[in-house]
Enzyme design. Sequence first.
Site, PDB file in Angstrom:
ATOM      1  N   HIS B  42       0.825  -1.208   0.000  1.00 17.76           N
ATOM      2  CA  HIS B  42       0.000   0.000   0.000  1.00 17.76           C
ATOM      3  C   HIS B  42       0.862   1.262   0.000  1.00 17.76           C
ATOM      4  O   HIS B  42       0.566   2.224  -0.685  1.00 17.76           O
ATOM      5  CB  HIS B  42      -0.910  -0.011   1.229  1.00 17.76           C
ATOM      6  CG  HIS B  42      -1.808   1.173   1.338  1.00 17.76           C
ATOM      7  ND1 HIS B  42      -3.082   1.185   0.805  1.00 17.76           N
ATOM      8  CD2 HIS B  42      -1.624   2.385   1.902  1.00 17.76           C
ATOM      9  CE1 HIS B  42      -3.638   2.350   1.047  1.00 17.76           C
ATOM     10  NE2 HIS B  42      -2.775   3.110   1.711  1.00 17.76           N
ATOM     11  N   GLU B  86      -8.427   7.678  -4.443  1.00 16.74           N
ATOM     12  CA  GLU B  86      -7.929   6.649  -3.528  1.00 16.74           C
ATOM     13  C   GLU B  86      -8.942   5.526  -3.436  1.00 16.74           C
ATOM     14  O   GLU B  86     -10.116   5.717  -3.711  1.00 16.74           O
ATOM     15  CB  GLU B  86      -7.761   7.246  -2.119  1.00 16.74           C
ATOM     16  CG  GLU B  86      -6.370   7.733  -1.808  1.00 16.74           C
ATOM     17  CD  GLU B  86      -5.490   6.679  -1.144  1.00 16.74           C
ATOM     18  OE1 GLU B  86      -4.409   7.059  -0.696  1.00 16.74           O
ATOM     19  OE2 GLU B  86      -5.875   5.484  -1.070  1.00 16.74           O
ATOM     20  N   HIS B  88     -10.649   2.520  -0.878  1.00 16.81           N
ATOM     21  CA  HIS B  88     -10.808   2.013   0.490  1.00 16.81           C
ATOM     22  C   HIS B  88     -11.605   0.715   0.414  1.00 16.81           C
ATOM     23  O   HIS B  88     -12.630   0.557   1.065  1.00 16.81           O
ATOM     24  CB  HIS B  88     -11.495   3.055   1.395  1.00 16.81           C
ATOM     25  CG  HIS B  88     -10.711   3.330   2.630  1.00 16.81           C
ATOM     26  ND1 HIS B  88     -11.286   3.523   3.855  1.00 16.81           N
ATOM     27  CD2 HIS B  88      -9.374   3.431   2.833  1.00 16.81           C
ATOM     28  CE1 HIS B  88     -10.331   3.738   4.760  1.00 16.81           C
ATOM     29  NE2 HIS B  88      -9.176   3.692   4.156  1.00 16.81           N
ATOM     30  N   GLN B 236     -11.362   1.599  11.683  1.00 14.89           N
ATOM     31  CA  GLN B 236     -11.278   2.949  12.223  1.00 14.89           C
ATOM     32  C   GLN B 236     -12.634   3.605  12.136  1.00 14.89           C
ATOM     33  O   GLN B 236     -13.413   3.324  11.249  1.00 14.89           O
ATOM     34  CB  GLN B 236     -10.262   3.767  11.434  1.00 14.89           C
ATOM     35  CG  GLN B 236      -8.917   3.127  11.396  1.00 14.89           C
ATOM     36  CD  GLN B 236      -8.329   3.161  10.017  1.00 14.89           C
ATOM     37  OE1 GLN B 236      -8.928   3.678   9.084  1.00 14.89           O
ATOM     38  NE2 GLN B 236      -7.165   2.602   9.872  1.00 14.89           N
ATOM     39  N   GLU B 308      -3.258   4.085  12.684  1.00 11.40           N
ATOM     40  CA  GLU B 308      -3.896   4.844  11.604  1.00 11.40           C
ATOM     41  C   GLU B 308      -5.134   5.579  12.094  1.00 11.40           C
ATOM     42  O   GLU B 308      -6.097   5.770  11.355  1.00 11.40           O
ATOM     43  CB  GLU B 308      -4.237   3.906  10.444  1.00 11.40           C
ATOM     44  CG  GLU B 308      -2.984   3.371   9.786  1.00 11.40           C
ATOM     45  CD  GLU B 308      -3.266   2.454   8.618  1.00 11.40           C
ATOM     46  OE1 GLU B 308      -4.419   2.373   8.172  1.00 11.40           O
ATOM     47  OE2 GLU B 308      -2.309   1.812   8.157  1.00 11.40           O
ATOM     48  N   GLN B 310      -7.754   8.266  12.687  1.00 13.04           N
ATOM     49  CA  GLN B 310      -8.151   9.226  11.651  1.00 13.04           C
ATOM     50  C   GLN B 310      -8.015  10.683  12.120  1.00 13.04           C
ATOM     51  O   GLN B 310      -7.797  10.948  13.292  1.00 13.04           O
ATOM     52  CB  GLN B 310      -9.605   8.968  11.263  1.00 13.04           C
ATOM     53  CG  GLN B 310      -9.828   7.582  10.687  1.00 13.04           C
ATOM     54  CD  GLN B 310      -9.265   7.466   9.293  1.00 13.04           C
ATOM     55  OE1 GLN B 310      -9.664   8.190   8.403  1.00 13.04           O
ATOM     56  NE2 GLN B 310      -8.331   6.554   9.103  1.00 13.04           N
TER      57      GLN B 310
END
Lengths: 224, 736, 84
Positions: B42, B86, B88, B236, B308, B310
């Site tokens: 990634h 992007e 997800h 998240q 990670e 947010q």
Amino acid sequence: MNQNIGVVVFPGSNCEKDAMEALADLGATPLLLWHADSDLQGVDAVVIPGGFAHGDYLRPGAIARFSPAMEAIIDFAHNGGPVLGICNGFQVLTEAGLLPGALQKNAGLKFLCKEVELQVESTNSVLTNMTSKGQTLRIPINHFEGNFTCTDETLIELQSQDQIILTYRENPNGSMANIAGICNTTRNVVGLMPHPERACHTLLGSTDGRILLESFIQGAHAAV
Amino acid sequence: MDDQLHRSLGLTDDELAKIIEILGRDPNHLELAMYSVMWSEHCSYKSSRIHLKRLPTEGKNVLVGPGENAGVIDVGDGIAIALRIESHNHPSYIEPYQGAATGVGGIIRDIFTMGARPIAIMDPLRFGPLEDARSRWVAEGVVSGISGYGNSVGVPNVGGEIVFDETYKGNPLVNVLCVGILPKERLVLGQASGIGNLAVLLGSTTGRDGIGGVSVLASAGFGDEEEDAEKRPSVQVGDPFEEKRLIEACLELLDEGLVVGIQDLGGAGLACAASETASRGGVGMDFNVSAVPQRESGMQPFEIMTSESQERMLAIVEPENLEQVFAICNKWEIRSSVVGKVTPSGALRIVDDFDGEVLGEVPAASLHEDAPLYERPISEPDDMDTAITDQATTLSGPEKIEDDLFDLLMSPQWATSQYDSQLFLNTVVGPGSNAAVLRLKHPTSGEDTGRGMALTTDGNHRWCAINPRIGSAMTVAESVLNLACVGAVPQALVNCLNFGNPENPVVMWQLSEAVDGMAEACNAFDLPVVGGNVSLYNESQGTNIDPTPIVGVIGLINDLSKAPPGLTWNDGDRIILLGPEANGLNGSAWAFMKGHRRGSLDPIDFDLHKRVCALTRDLVTKELVTGLHDISTGGLGVSAAEMAINSGVGCTLARTPDHIAFFSESPSRVILAVNPELLTEVEQLAAEYDVPHERIGLAHGEIFTVKNLLTVPVKDLQEKWDNRLSDALDGGTTQG
Amino acid sequence: MVYDACVEVKLREGIADPQGSTIEKATDNLGFAGITNVRVGKCIRFQVEAGDEEEAKNIVSELCDRFLTNPVIEEAVIEIQVVG
């Protein structure tokens, strides 16, 4: 017609620039009012714009109504100052007790962004005094919690006092009596779920919001 | 040290050897954890980088190309536009609402990191079939997550795509594109400079959420598995209100000139942000883990560095500006803490207090620049020879063609009406048309330039499954034609390459071919690639998804004094078809609906396509058409039906002899609605551009008629169109 | 003393509850027969310091009236317990 119109910004508001752009386009002088500041800077009228004040956490408007700016706005309204709540601003006004009722989640349990047809029910308010009764206005809605709810007694009062100013032609969200907008008994405080500032330019698909905001600017003039 | 640890972190033995060579010693746990996330697929693009180099990235309007947080182009009048796309995908399968919501949050941070105010998002979505309960659950959750986060954070969602196909059953695609606008002179880059400057962490607290989300950390054991699983919720949770305040605070910091560099925290968290800012600036950083505000007690340094969580940003600030930075953060109720100091050493040192113990030390640049680069084996699929001879035109035609047409109609409105598409008063054309069109207003003065920007996202797994090279080229071509339909000249492209497992040589072949096809098309259309994202390992139970390169293209409209024509016609208009004759059904939605997923594609004629686009743009600019629609998914049949539905006016079409002509999706074709008085002018112009054109019918009445094929009331088409998604999705679905 | 407070915020009798009725419909679709009167509320938990339980109740009650509920449509059920 150079009215100073305050547009309140809470953390999480997002339609303040849009409201200012539309008001300026109609000849008014908009200025931002910060939520933490109780000085309304001598404005002639106040707009509480749409968005998600304080994230709409707990309930839309529940936290915003306690801000210093709102305390000043409550006094301003009680003294006859014109106050307009759009969408989230309407929710704030009901939480602050300046308008009756409450806004619940839409009956379809979904956020709804679309143009709707409104019908003018009363021209006796600071927002609708330039419109004509029965007039149709095409204006977008953009909300998750726009389902107007109140007790039966309150509804009867709203009806008998001519406080329902705008209704939906086709009810999009389950609002009682198709209510899209109401005013207080002294007709200087108005709240509506649709966004008139989004319907002020031919490129954006409708200009029907202009007559409402023009009325409001005129009202600010009259109140001075 | 434990000789299995690096493997459980997803690092190979060779990669560990390389780390030891860089450090001149064995790495400790913290250092190893940082390498594992930074050298993950990634973050490092280790499988794809070698191919991505073949994409053209230069253009005279390009201010920032690939490699930064977002691409940036100059659009004139002192205005620059930042854009990025992007994916997800994986988080959205596990927790659709939060997966999609945090996807939106992440891409928005990439944009305001560049100093741009995010003004639009678009979301190309792919789900398993509507008949599958789990896929419906994923689709509903993803759409409400995008709605919940995007509306609240206050960035309008102006379009995208929603596609259902069995290839995505175990692996949906959730891609998000974001566009931001900035005064050209305010462009900032994510780099640290100035020895002694401070790194200030802004925004949310740091928790154990999403630790190692980019590598296999989340599933790999760090000891007792059960205990660890409890410690590491890999999902998240997004907080759009925090993000909204973060946007306003960061843009105010940039307006006031108080930061020298700024970087969002995405994949690989602080490890990435700290090392990236330092290595871009050619400096080092001392990073004080104990100064990071933590959400939970007892977090280990490696957890803090790789979390990670947010809604966080890292700003590089000169010490004399620190008080002002704190003041602006306080105003927006944003947490801010000094966590790092820029040093001349080139090393990223993780310390426990600035004058305390050194917990880890690595060359900052090694986390990025020394990441492994793989040239993975490539091979064509074994059944290529037979697959290409299996033509969809040999399938028997439908008995009732209207039933097939009904099955191909699907309004995206069920999804798009859940998104605020109008905020900022820019949206002239919103979701569901040829392309989105926004007014171009100056980001600081708000002054309308009178010009417009157009946006489109496109992807076609069906074409790419059959021929990834031609399919990708056709995808780019479709985007360019979409923009032409609103009168826009394409300026730049971003891509999101969604592919399967790169360790499978066929998948690597698909990726390589797709890159070549995209490069060919971009070169032909003079379109620079300014950014991209690669999402690999899109597979479930050993089956890879069909290759799905998605592109987002931005174009400019020189004069936006009127809204461009849409998917509509007036009673009495003539219907003209521009472009070459329909050619075959391979890779069409109709063929896939019939279970036919093989065949061949003819190479696209770039010269002809460019002429069709130029003609289309000219017709729109000269206001010669009532409405128009490019021919894509569902062919002429669906394009014409959409125009009939939108305008509430039927038509009679001739010269459409069979289902092949009706459902073919061959490229470079546009359906036009023309007022009879303008017909000659339109045809003359088409002749001037040397574009084939044909009168195929007349718009009128309330019936949709194709001579010798079908007759159906427009209201029946409308009903199928309107209700397809709401019928399937509003029924109280469950996690199947 | 520190008390654990749990405030259940629910819609008043007679106020339409779109979430509740949607869930009720879904239970039917899923084959759970006989599920009726579904109402959706929210629960807010926190700790409160007070001299005694009575005082804690009063503080929480005022918090509910002023802030945690919108009395036009909602009411609160309060539970107080000494942190144990």
